[in-house]
Write an enzyme that holds these catalytic residues in place. Structure first.
Site, short mmCIF file in Angstrom:
data_model
loop_
_atom_site.label_atom_id
_atom_site.label_comp_id
_atom_site.label_asym_id
_atom_site.label_seq_id
_atom_site.Cartn_x
_atom_site.Cartn_y
_atom_site.Cartn_z
N ASP A 124 1.09 -1.13 -0.01
CA ASP A 124 0.04 -0.01 0.17
C ASP A 124 0.88 1.17 -0.07
OD1 ASP A 124 0.66 -0.89 2.69
OD2 ASP A 124 -0.56 0.83 3.43
N GLU A 189 -0.04 -0.88 5.92
CA GLU A 189 1.10 -0.39 6.57
C GLU A 189 0.90 1.05 6.83
OE1 GLU A 189 4.94 1.11 7.68
OE2 GLU A 189 3.95 1.72 5.70
N ASP A 218 11.92 -2.10 4.53
CA ASP A 218 11.02 -0.78 4.40
C ASP A 218 11.52 0.40 5.14
OD1 ASP A 218 8.66 0.62 4.03
OD2 ASP A 218 7.62 -0.21 6.15
N THR A 352 -12.94 36.70 13.26
CA THR A 352 -12.89 37.30 14.91
C THR A 352 -13.55 36.27 15.95
OG1 THR A 352 -14.82 38.78 14.43
CG2 THR A 352 -12.38 39.46 14.39
N ARG A 365 8.31 10.94 20.33
CA ARG A 365 9.29 9.58 19.66
C ARG A 365 9.97 8.94 20.72
NH1 ARG A 365 7.46 8.22 14.17
NH2 ARG A 365 6.69 10.12 13.42
#
Length: 498
Positions: A124, A189, A218, A352, A365
């Site tokens: 994919d 994935e 990958d 506004t 991470r």
């Protein structure tokens, strides 16, 4: 005297003491076959890239199914034992369900005396449109100066095909595969591999029972030098929602009378990270594995040009000015990134408005030795305490929507020694040992569920533009990468069975 004139007794002796009977490995013949069939390999990649298997777009789901069928057909035509595994349905936001693309598994060879490797990949892709700024049609593989441009070319269709061609080349020359090869190829994935974890758990004692090693291709090189990847960062993704009045308000009429959710939100976001990049959430920095002298030395030896890195991303200054600090903070230290804010007004023009509810999206991470469950508590407690100090009547809600763990391998594992030998044979250089700043959650799942050793063996270039406009795979990396996989199977065949 040539080897052919040696007494046969001596020849028997030579072959019995040689631990790696490399003279039995017809590398040149296999390599020449790859060279002479490269147009065919490029055409197959063109056929695969033409399928818009964008897993994020529900309207493209038929293309995702078709891509899995094409993958299965290709492996079946080679005589593999192939299965299309149903992994269930995906629930859409409106409550409807749609079938997930099946996962393709395949097996070539089942000799119990040989090692068995399992190659993971996905077919994919990320979304792509010409109007996003592509110079060529994203789903029409275009060859310009030896670069093959197309969405999914590098991530991950060419690497998957290079592995399939590896098996094909051995077959075409009637050379026995040195190891048994299994494939597990998915079609979700890019949107989080829905359904794959459960399938791996379900097949642990069947499909994976005889697997010795898992190979993932990958990822990409860091420079022009080939690389082996031994680590990835995980990811904890958060939503922080501040809710105030029951509806959006006019800032002229109500400004100065209400405590605004957006002001609260930006105030607490500012306490996550310092201007120099230091994470301010207590406990996070303390959990990070310390940098060893050996690791520091490894970073020293890596080929990496800071100036070209800067120009590639178009900035005049980076967070760190030396290579080791920069790579370490890209790979083995955690980072906080604020991705955006939902709610309020963000369209063109002016309006506004005092937004009634705003949601910040940020992520951290993960690196060894951080634990997503602990990070969730640290972030939630910290933001709640910072928010409490504001004495605001608004409500704060913090949720963690992704908690993916980091993955780290031992570079001294024989899999990596085999990798170095294969790179040396094909490219005639020592590979860089690198980590990946991004997240490949499936690596950790494979490790936790199957207990098998994993190597990441990239063939993508450092400038392939994954997920970006003008993604490409160079013809050189595609073809030489196939040779690398051929050589690697030979090297793995000589490892002692675990």
């Amino acid at each position: 005297m040539t080897i052919w004139q040696l007494p046969s007794m001596l020849l028997v002796f030579i072959s019995s003491v040689s631990p790696h009977p490399h003279h039995l490995f017809e590398y040149d013949e296999l390599s020449q076959y790859v060279d002479s069939h490269q147009e065919e390999y490029v055409q197959t990649l063109r056929d695969w890239v033409a399928v818009e298997s964008d897993s994020s777009d529900i309207l493209r789901r038929p293309d995702c199914h078709r891509m899995m069928d094409m993958t299965a057909e290709k492996l079946q035509a080679m005589g593999g034992k192939v299965e299309l595994v149903d992994i269930g349905v995906q629930e859409l936001p409106d409550g409807k369900t749609v079938a997930l693309p099946k996962v393709v598994t395949a097996q070539f060879g089942n000799d119990p005396s040989k090692q068995t490797v399992c190659v993971y990949g996905h077919v994919d892709v990320q979304p792509a449109k010409l109007e996003d700024g592509w110079t060529t049609e994203p789903y029409n593989l275009t060859d310009i100066n030896g670069n093959l441009y197309g969405r999914g070319a590098s991530d991950n269709k060419a690497p998957v095909l290079a592995w399939i061609h590896t098996v094909e080349v051995y077959q075409a020359l009637s050379i026995d595969l040195p190891v048994n090869v299994k494939f597990i190829i998915e079609g979700m994935e890019e949107t989080g591999s829905n359904g794959l974890d459960a399938m791996i758990v379900a097949q642990r004692d069947t499909f994976f029972s005889d697997v010795d090693y898992i190979i993932i291709s990958d990822c990409g090189w860091l420079s022009r030098r080939p690389a082996l990847t031994y680590g990835t960062r995980g990811n904890c993704y958060f939503f922080a929602e501040v809710e105030g009045p029951k509806q959006d308000l006019h800032s002229g009429v109500y400004g100065g009378t209400v405590i605004e959710p957006m002001t609260d939100l930006i105030g607490i976001l500012d306490t996550l990270i310092s201007p120099s990049g230091k994470i301010l959430i207590p406990g996070i920095r303390e959990a990070v594995a310390s940098l060893s002298d050996e690791e520091w030395k490894m970073y020293q030896d890596i080929e990496f040009d800071i100036e070209s890195f800067k120009s590639k991303i178009g900035v005049s200054q980076l967070m760190y000015s030396n290579k080791v600090d920069l790579l370490a903070h890209r790979w083995r230290y955690p980072t906080v990134t604020i991705h955006g804010i939902e709610g309020g007004f963000s369209g063109p023009g002016s309006k506004t408005v005092i937004p009634a509810k705003v949601i910040a999206k940020f992520s951290i991470r993960q690196v060894p030795n951080m634990d997503p469950a602990v990070v969730k508590k640290q972030v939630t407690d910290y933001l709640n305490s910072v928010f409490a100090k504001r004495k605001s009547p608004n409500k704060l809600k913090v949720t963690m929507i992704i908690g993916a763990k980091p993955w780290l391998a031992d570079t001294k594992h024989p899999l990596y020694e085999a990798g170095k030998a294969a790179v040396k044979r094909v490219f005639n250089v020592e590979p860089d040992l690198i980590r990946e700043g991004g997240t490949i959650p499936i690596a950790k799942t494979f490790e936790d569920v199957t207990g098998k050793s994993i190597i990441m063996m990239p063939i993508g270039g450092f400038d392939d533009g994954l997920h970006s406009q003008n993604e490409k795979m160079s013809r050189y990396n595609y073809i030489e990468g196939t040779k690398l996989f051929i050589a690697y199977l030979h090297e793995v065949a000589h490892l002692k069975k675990d």
